[in-house]
Design an enzyme around this catalytic site. Structure first.
Site, short mmCIF file in Angstrom:
data_model
loop_
_atom_site.label_atom_id
_atom_site.label_comp_id
_atom_site.label_asym_id
_atom_site.label_seq_id
_atom_site.Cartn_x
_atom_site.Cartn_y
_atom_site.Cartn_z
CB CYS A 408 -8.34 -8.52 -4.40
SG CYS A 408 -7.41 -8.12 -5.88
CD GLU A 410 -10.98 -6.00 -2.77
OE1 GLU A 410 -10.83 -5.12 -3.61
OE2 GLU A 410 -10.46 -7.13 -2.86
#
Length: 739
Positions: A408, A410
């Protein structure tokens, strides 16, 4: 070892009487179908209070001070902390990651050290297995093998994690020449329940194959480790360094693999049978054999990872999440999904990104790809290695081991390192009377304890012990800022020039109150980590904060997802259920509209009318109305003042904004560590997961709902064990594991 910390029934009853969980419109239903574990002794799945008790006790007992005769004072202190955590999570002012909601406090957690971490990263280059739980018998622990990163990826995917992997040129160039083509035969006993289905995908009957002196025979045990070791053996036989006897025939016996539908006792769910593994092994062997006498390319390595991911999807509680990271000038890698046949076969299994630095300027072809299909994403390793929060300035090598990211995007990660996430909903926590600085301190301590898990892989143990990385996220960010400030964080733009290219740019202007709010909370997280690290005698966390995309978990609390804007002020959100799901009768009884799913047999699509937090605020913006420029600016705000890791964001853009992609990527090259973009589709697809509607339609649909699903479900008493969890893409990029 001493008796662990536990929460009393009396305490839990007091919390249940005084705290009301902040369920979103889809919250309780999402919880019940995703995170409520089956309780065999009660013949039903968990209730929320039981889940939170399991999760908190599983975490608090990771405190290493409990290992040896802890004092009564310590046990009392940790019990009080567990009670604060319980109250916070029960009310949904904050939650650990979905992985923790599913696994924490289970026997699987106690057996499997890697189980609490969402996602991982590994570099695809020859590596040693070291002192890991999985080491092929033909290798010394310190012997490098081509198979090792593929084994790591396969193992972590089967444990339910997502894996980012790097096939950058610097890694792939270390893989030696493929020396041998291997004659692979996958066999299944004719008496096996899976025999007919296995033969259809390429296996042969065991009695049809004759072993000889030139062949290697391996009968796989019915375990996760057996699957990994079979693939490792297959890969390593192709290379002379790990095949000194030059054997070129391999017989893999899958007769012991449990059949389709059999129960998986550890992670949960039911088995896929041997068929996906058979297909995977044959396909990977074909990739390697095609390069005999030559060298693997980044595309070959990514194909192997994708084929592994495809096989892992075949369980009922997993979605294989992969991110492939390639070199920014590797055109074969960048264009690999243009091969439609291979895309449909296996290349769908990863989101693909390219690694850049702040000096990179070749955004034109990348922007063209993004406008076409949303790929590649961008990962700036230079910023990740040398910056925490951007406002804190250049710090040479502050995170120097970073080589990639999780799926993702992050968390910047070193080889073998995992994400370690906890999520706070600041608006909800404040509404429930919490001091946000205490909330974020509790979050930091929760995540810190996870780093003391007994990790299965040596590369992970070593880097976790060194970095102790945590990722404290806030979600519902748009809800919080709009409610507290009365406006969005970006208050306008001013004209300026790029300092290097001298291109005219629009520089965002931020609400100074928002800067102060997030800065104070960042410092609270760092202070909590410093204090707890000193107490535990371990390294302080190398980085602390992030913004995760938060699909499923945000649904629990009804918050906007991470930093993302709500998809619309008013929505129909659709969730798909297996037709035998016991939640369906309760949902129908309460008046929710249902219809047969047009994409999947034996599946029902349920429609939930949803109103976004702040929908009536004149300054409300949705993903369908907010500009691409404001989304970039909002991500940059969080990277500058909040996140010292990275910020996961899928920026959506209208067709008319496509020509801005290149210039905005270039403008924010000194600030944004990773990003991805997708065209905004609205609700144009049939049975779209999210369909924007107007206020009148929302109010009309809401009036049709006449009951409380939780209460009706309890009255019907129709719980069922081991239901299939129908896959849906909860985060914009589809990169997250379901759990």
């Amino acid at each position: 070892m001493s008796e662990g910390i536990s929460l009393s029934a009396e305490f839990i009853d007091r919390v249940k009487a005084s705290v009301k969980p902040h369920w979103g419109k889809l919250g309780w239903v999402t919880y019940k179908r995703t995170y409520a574990r089956w309780l065999p002794e009660k013949g039903r799945s968990e209730n929320w209070d039981e889940t939170v008790k399991r999760v908190v006790e599983g975490n608090i007992n990771l405190d290493p001070r409990l290992q040896d005769s802890p004092s009564l004072e310590l046990k009392q202190s940790l019990t009080e902390e567990a009670e604060r955590l319980y109250k916070l999570i029960y009310g949904l002012g904050a939650t650990p990651s979905g992985r923790n909601l599913w696994i924490s406090g289970t026997d699987y957690q106690r057996r499997t050290g890697d189980s609490l971490n969402n996602c991982w990263f590994v570099a695809i280059r020859p590596q040693k297995y070291g002192d890991s739980k999985i080491v092929p018998s033909y290798l010394g622990k310190q012997e490098k093998a081509v198979s090792m990163p593929f084994s790591f990826l396969f193992d972590e995917l089967m444990k339910g994690g997502g894996v980012g992997f790097s096939v950058a040129r610097s890694n792939i160039s270390q893989i030696p020449r493929v020396d041998f083509a291997i004659d692979l035969q996958v066999v299944v006993d004719e008496s096996s329940e899976s025999y007919d289905a296995s033969v259809k995908v390429g296996a042969v009957g065991k009695n049809e194959v004759v072993q000889d002196a030139d062949s290697i025979y391996y009968r796989l045990p019915d375990t996760r480790e057996g699957w990994v070791l079979a693939n490792a053996l297959l890969i390593d036989l192709h290379f002379a360094q790990t095949n000194p006897d030059r054997k070129q025939k391999l017989i893999l016996d899958l007769s012991d693999i449990r059949p389709y539908g059999a129960e998986i006792h550890g992670f949960g769910g039911t088995a896929s049978g041997p068929m996906p593994l058979i297909s995977m092994l044959l396909d990977i062997n074909e990739v390697l054999n095609n390069k005999a006498g030559g060298r693997l390319t980044s595309v070959d390595a990514a194909d192997i990872c994708n084929l592994i991911g495809k096989a892992v999807v075949a369980g009922n509680v997993r979605r294989s999440a992969e991110l492939a990271l390639g070199s920014n000038d590797d055109q074969d890698f960048i264009s690999m999904k243009q091969d439609q046949e291979k895309l449909m076969h296996h290349r769908w299994a990863s989101n693909n990104s390219v690694a850049v630095d702040s000096a990179f300027s070749g955004y034109q072809p990348i922007a063209a790809g993004i406008r076409e299909n949303g790929e590649p994403g961008i990962v700036n390793l230079d910023l990740s290695k040398n910056y925490g929060r951007i406002v804190d300035g250049y710090q040479a090598g502050i995170d120097g081991d970073v080589e990639g990211t999780n799926p993702c995007g992050e968390i910047s990660l070193a080889n073998g390192e995992p994400c370690n996430l906890f999520e706070v909903f600041p608006l909800i926590a404040e509404e429930q009377g919490w001091d946000l600085q205490e909330v974020f301190a509790l979050a930091a301590r929760y995540a810190k304890r996870v780093t003391f898990s007994p990790y299965d892989w040596e590369i992970s143990r070593e880097i976790i012990q060194k970095n102790r990385r945590i990722g404290i996220s806030m979600s519902g960010i748009q809800d919080w800022l709009l409610t507290r400030l009365g406006n969005r964080v970006v208050t306008g733009f001013k004209d300026d020039f790029d300092p290097e290219t001298h291109e005219a740019i629009k520089v965002p202007v931020y609400d100074k109150r928002a800067i102060k709010m997030v800065d104070q909370l960042y410092k609270a997280v760092v202070k909590a980590d410093q204090d707890y690290s000193k107490t535990l005698g371990c390294n302080e966390s190398i980085k602390h904060t992030t913004v995760k995309p938060s699909g499923t978990v945000a649904k629990l609390a009804g918050a906007s997802e991470g930093m993302h804007f709500h998809y619309g002020a008013y929505l129909i959100q659709r969730i798909r259920f297996q037709n035998s799901d016991p939640l369906l009768p309760a949902l129908k009884a309460c008046g929710y509209r249902t219809e047969a799913d047009i994409y999947t047999e034996n599946t029902t699509c349920v429609e939930f009318p949803v109103k976004a937090v702040g929908a009536d605020n004149p300054n409300f913006a949705s993903a369908g109305t907010v500009s691409i420029a404001e989304q970039f600016a909002t991500q940059a705000f969080l990277q500058t003042y909040w996140s010292d890791n990275a910020v996961s964001c899928t920026i959506t853009f209208q067709d008319s904004e496509g020509d801005q992609v290149e210039s905005l990527l270039r403008q924010y090259r000194f600030i944004i560590k990773s990003t991805s973009l997708l065209p905004y589709f609205g609700g144009s697809l049939q049975q779209a997961p999210k369909e924007p509607i107007d206020k009148e339609t929302y109010e009309k649909r809401s009036q049709e709902i006449t009951g409380n699903v939780e209460e009706v479900f309890s009255q019907l008493n129709s719980d069922v064990k081991d239901l299939e969890l129908v896959d849906q893409t909860d985060c914009e990029g589809g990169a997250c594991p379901i759990k």
